[in-house]
Write a protein that holds these residues in place. Structure first.
Motif, PDB file in Angstrom:
ATOM      1  N   PHE A  97      18.209  62.081  68.295  1.00 15.88           N
ATOM      2  CA  PHE A  97      17.760  63.442  68.026  1.00 15.88           C
ATOM      3  C   PHE A  97      17.819  64.319  69.272  1.00 15.88           C
ATOM      4  O   PHE A  97      18.288  65.456  69.228  1.00 15.88           O
ATOM      5  N   SER A  98      17.363  63.799  70.419  1.00 19.70           N
ATOM      6  CA  SER A  98      17.358  64.656  71.609  1.00 19.70           C
ATOM      7  C   SER A  98      18.776  64.863  72.141  1.00 19.70           C
ATOM      8  O   SER A  98      19.113  65.942  72.641  1.00 19.70           O
ATOM      9  N   LEU A  99      19.609  63.844  71.961  1.00 21.88           N
ATOM     10  CA  LEU A  99      21.018  63.992  72.345  1.00 21.88           C
ATOM     11  C   LEU A  99      21.682  65.082  71.494  1.00 21.88           C
ATOM     12  O   LEU A  99      22.342  65.992  72.004  1.00 21.88           O
ATOM     13  N   LEU A 100      21.455  64.985  70.187  1.00 20.51           N
ATOM     14  CA  LEU A 100      22.012  65.992  69.269  1.00 20.51           C
ATOM     15  C   LEU A 100      21.523  67.383  69.613  1.00 20.51           C
ATOM     16  O   LEU A 100      22.277  68.358  69.608  1.00 20.51           O
ATOM     17  N   GLN A 101      20.229  67.438  69.936  1.00 18.77           N
ATOM     18  CA  GLN A 101      19.656  68.745  70.246  1.00 18.77           C
ATOM     19  C   GLN A 101      20.334  69.362  71.482  1.00 18.77           C
ATOM     20  O   GLN A 101      20.610  70.550  71.518  1.00 18.77           O
ATOM     21  N   THR A 102      20.619  68.520  72.454  1.00 18.40           N
ATOM     22  CA  THR A 102      21.310  69.005  73.641  1.00 18.40           C
ATOM     23  C   THR A 102      22.721  69.487  73.288  1.00 18.40           C
ATOM     24  O   THR A 102      23.137  70.583  73.674  1.00 18.40           O
ATOM     25  N   LEU A 103      23.432  68.665  72.513  1.00 21.24           N
ATOM     26  CA  LEU A 103      24.800  69.024  72.152  1.00 21.24           C
ATOM     27  C   LEU A 103      24.842  70.310  71.330  1.00 21.24           C
ATOM     28  O   LEU A 103      25.562  71.256  71.653  1.00 21.24           O
ATOM     29  N   VAL A 104      24.023  70.329  70.300  1.00 22.46           N
ATOM     30  CA  VAL A 104      24.065  71.444  69.362  1.00 22.46           C
ATOM     31  C   VAL A 104      23.445  72.702  69.964  1.00 22.46           C
ATOM     32  O   VAL A 104      24.011  73.789  69.906  1.00 22.46           O
ATOM     33  N   GLY A 105      22.272  72.532  70.553  1.00 31.58           N
ATOM     34  CA  GLY A 105      21.548  73.689  71.058  1.00 31.58           C
ATOM     35  C   GLY A 105      22.040  74.151  72.414  1.00 31.58           C
ATOM     36  O   GLY A 105      22.598  75.239  72.547  1.00 31.58           O
ATOM     37  N   THR A 106      21.886  73.269  73.383  1.00 32.18           N
ATOM     38  CA  THR A 106      22.175  73.658  74.752  1.00 32.18           C
ATOM     39  C   THR A 106      23.641  74.028  74.953  1.00 32.18           C
ATOM     40  O   THR A 106      23.961  75.034  75.558  1.00 32.18           O
ATOM     41  N   LEU A 107      24.536  73.202  74.404  1.00 35.50           N
ATOM     42  CA  LEU A 107      25.956  73.411  74.688  1.00 35.50           C
ATOM     43  C   LEU A 107      26.673  74.244  73.630  1.00 35.50           C
ATOM     44  O   LEU A 107      27.478  75.102  73.960  1.00 35.50           O
ATOM     45  N   ALA A 108      26.383  73.997  72.348  1.00 34.32           N
ATOM     46  CA  ALA A 108      27.113  74.716  71.303  1.00 34.32           C
ATOM     47  C   ALA A 108      26.416  76.015  70.893  1.00 34.32           C
ATOM     48  O   ALA A 108      26.945  76.772  70.086  1.00 34.32           O
ATOM     49  N   HIS A 109      25.249  76.257  71.429  1.00 38.69           N
ATOM     50  CA  HIS A 109      24.497  77.490  71.144  1.00 38.69           C
ATOM     51  C   HIS A 109      24.189  77.677  69.656  1.00 38.69           C
ATOM     52  O   HIS A 109      24.311  78.759  69.112  1.00 38.69           O
ATOM     53  N   ILE A 110      23.852  76.597  69.002  1.00 39.30           N
ATOM     54  CA  ILE A 110      23.423  76.697  67.603  1.00 39.30           C
ATOM     55  C   ILE A 110      21.975  76.222  67.541  1.00 39.30           C
ATOM     56  O   ILE A 110      21.628  75.186  68.115  1.00 39.30           O
ATOM     57  N   GLN A 111      21.156  76.962  66.818  1.00 38.45           N
ATOM     58  CA  GLN A 111      19.761  76.536  66.731  1.00 38.45           C
ATOM     59  C   GLN A 111      19.674  75.206  65.976  1.00 38.45           C
ATOM     60  O   GLN A 111      20.128  75.099  64.828  1.00 38.45           O
TER      61      GLN A 111
END
Ligand SMILES: Nc1ncnc2c1ncn2[C@@H]1O[C@H](COP(=O)(O)OP(=O)(O)OP(=O)(O)O)[C@@H](O)[C@H]1O
Ligand SMILES: [Mg+2]
Lengths: 286, 314
Positions: free
Chosen positions: A200-214
């Motif tokens: 979950f935290s890995l996904l959150q980094t990928l999706v949120g931090t890098l891909a700029h999707i909430q």
């Protein structure tokens, strides 16, 4: 014909609600006597003692400037960890164990719906997670009141407390779902742990931090409301920053709104519970 | 559904392309014991699991007291006691707690629960263990509790899958007595077993299954005559103590003895050639051998029928 008395319909099978509570009762008894419960109790008390010692000895400024900052520093990380641990300890093999250990064979052939078994066990697991959680809360509040007296209980902490209880339900729903998906206890426990602590935290980094999707579809993102409510002011919805000035590469941090957090956690709880019940209903004992 | 307690209609179960059960039809009623026989992998456990909604049929229906188990499991199993394979009990519960849990699920009223539990644990001889944790018990002791759980609450229909497996000889004989008693108290018992002497001892009827197909169902004598014609000439002999190999040899050498099959250490089946006069001669010769013969009776023929039934198919 023998002259026997006809007692008619000897036993009336109780309604689903009562049977669910019977399951809760005996699953609770099983939890109460389990090693896991005591291990978890010790872990959460130890975390509490450790934090108490650190604050008393080092008097860190981040803890002691205001009661809100105290709870924010103390509670944010530790409580979600304890909740995830309880969900895994009590829920990780709750249903898969019925297949693997063959305890389901003792129950399922009786006049009881499988959903009553599932919900009954869920309630017991929830109850015991709540006990662990309340013990940790008591240690937290004890410290808060010690350092800040009557102002040691800001309303934001009460919000955070309620959100935590919702998180217990959601995390437990998820672990029950996985434990109903697999027949092997080890598999269901490991998948849940990996998911809640890493994926979950890995996904959150990928999706949120890098891909700029909430990352609205990630449970642990929703659970961040537990710590966000303890920030004053509440953090902005999204903060974007470039690594270097004029660089093409930028990162974003999303901060879940209170309402969004509630919806995400509630959504997880409802969807995983319905899915878990459905899977358990269809699953074959062989 | 008339008054049948159990009605099985075109029941099939497929695992991929493998057919574990195909088109099984069966109707049972009354107060009796029906033995369910068949070699390993025949589909006995599969059938019983479908009866109790532990697995779903690929096709067909099973009605218990007229109610479709697959649709309304809770209602259909209202008065059914079940023991399938070897269930485990939450190890931290005591025997009393485990049985209370089942009793409460079955809806035994609170004021009757203690006496109901007492009654069944006395039957399975586990009354001294009521407050001991199940996790610390031996396999056979757990199986006794499983049997107690199945008969708890006095269900009308009792489904048992190899109930005596794991029990010591005394336990086996006690369970046989329990089943005989239940049968006389107006229960229908459907029981799978590999122990043919047990089935011929306690059951009136047998159903034989192989490769998922029903081969025969009916009174033991009818099923036996279907598969075994020489029934009249088989006699079961019991001896006072374990038979020595030399005694068995001596018996097989008597003129008129066609075949000797050991049932267990103290029992033999012998097949006699010729008429009743010949039979009398053979028996008196055995008595003269002085090998401790205590009784003889015509064999039920179930073992011979079983062997010939399952030889034909496989
Ligand atoms: N989950 C499964 N997947 C594939 N095949 C299965 C499954 N469960 C059972 N079978 C097959 O179904 C057949 C019937 O099995 P079942 O357990 O009903 O036999 P049984 O008559 O009870 O045998 P036994 O006397 O050994 O207990 C077997 O060939 C078995 O391999
Ligand atoms: Mg079997």
């Amino acid at each position: 014909m023998k002259g026997e008395i006809d007692f008619g319909d000897k036993n009336t099978v109780p309604n689903d609600f009562i049977q669910t509570l019977v399951m809760t009762k005996y699953a609770s008894l099983d939890y109460l006597r389990s090693r896991r419960f005591f291990i978890l109790l010790i872990i959460s008390v130890l975390i509490g003692i450790l934090l108490t010692g650190i604050v008393a000895y080092f008097r860190p400024a981040s803890f002691l400037t205001s009661s809100l900052s105290f709870y924010s520093s103390w509670w944010s990380m530790s409580v979600t960890f304890i909740i995830i641990l309880s969900a895994v300890f009590f829920g990780g093999d709750a249903i898969s164990g019925e297949f693997q250990n063959k305890t389901g064979y003792f129950l399922v052939g009786n006049p009881i719906k499988r959903s009553s078994i599932y919900i009954g066990k869920f309630l017991a697991a929830f109850l015991f997670s709540l006990i662990i959680f309340l013990v940790f809360t008591a240690i937290t509040v004890g410290n808060g009141v010690y350092y800040f007296h009557s102002s040691g209980f800001p309303y934001q902490f009460f919000e955070s407390f309620l959100l935590s209880i919702l998180y217990i339900a959601a995390a437990m729903g998820l672990t029950f779902f996985f434990s109903s998906l697999f027949k092997n206890s080890t598999t269901s426990i490991i998948i849940t742990v990996i998911l809640l602590l890493f994926v979950f935290s890995l996904l959150q980094t990928l999706v949120g931090t890098l891909a700029h999707i909430q990352p609205w579809f990630i449970l642990t993102y929703g659970a961040q409301a537990i710590s966000n409510v303890l920030s004053n002011p509440y953090p902005p919805a999204v903060v974007s920053a470039s690594i270097a000035p004029h660089a093409a590469f930028s990162i974003s941090s999303y901060y879940v709104r209170l309402g969004e957090g509630v919806i995400i956690m509630l959504g997880y709880f409802i969807i995983t519970t319905i899915a878990g019940l459905f899977i358990f209903e269809k699953k074959e004992f062989n | 559904m008339d008054n049948y307690s159990i009605v099985v209609q075109n029941l099939s179960k497929e695992y991929g392309s493998f057919s574990a059960l195909s088109n099984l039809n069966l109707k049972m009623q009354g107060s009796k014991c029906v033995g369910f026989l068949g070699p390993n992998g025949a589909g006995k456990t599969t059938t019983l699991k479908i009866f109790t909604d532990m697995i779903k049929p690929s096709k067909g229906h099973i009605f218990i007291n007229g109610i479709d188990v697959n649709r309304e499991k809770k209602k259909a199993l209202k008065s059914v006691g079940v023991l399938i394979e070897t269930p485990e009990i939450y190890p931290s519960l005591t025997e009393r707690e485990a049985l209370s849990m089942i009793g409460q699920i079955k809806g035994i009223p609170k004021h009757d629960l203690d006496s109901s539990i007492k009654k069944v644990v006395e039957k399975v001889k586990m009354e001294d263990w009521l407050d001991k944790k199940v996790g610390k018990m031996s396999k056979g002791m757990k199986q006794r509790i499983n049997i107690a759980a199945a008969i708890l609450g006095d269900p009308d229909i009792i489904l048992l899958d190899e109930p005596t497996s794991g029990l010591d000889p005394r336990g086996m004989s006690e369970v046989r007595d329990i089943i005989k008693e239940l049968k006389n108290e107006n229960h229908l018992i459907f029981m799978s077993s590999h122990i043919l002497s047990e089935v011929s001892d306690i059951c009136e009827e047998v159903a034989m299954i192989n490769h998922g197909k029903l081969l025969a169902y009916g009174k033991i004598s009818d099923v036996v005559s279907k598969f075994y014609v020489e029934k009249e000439n088989v006699v079961e002999l019991s001896f006072v103590s374990d038979l020595r190999q030399s005694s068995i040899k001596a018996i097989s050498k008597i003129t008129g003895v066609k075949k000797v099959d050991t049932i267990d250490d103290k029992r033999l089946n012998i097949t006699i050639e010729g008429d009743q006069k010949k039979q009398a001669e053979v028996l008196s010769s055995i008595v003269k051998l002085n090998v401790g013969l205590i009784s003889f009776k015509p064999s039920s023929g179930l073992e011979e029928a079983y062997l010939s039934a399952f030889k034909e198919v496989t």
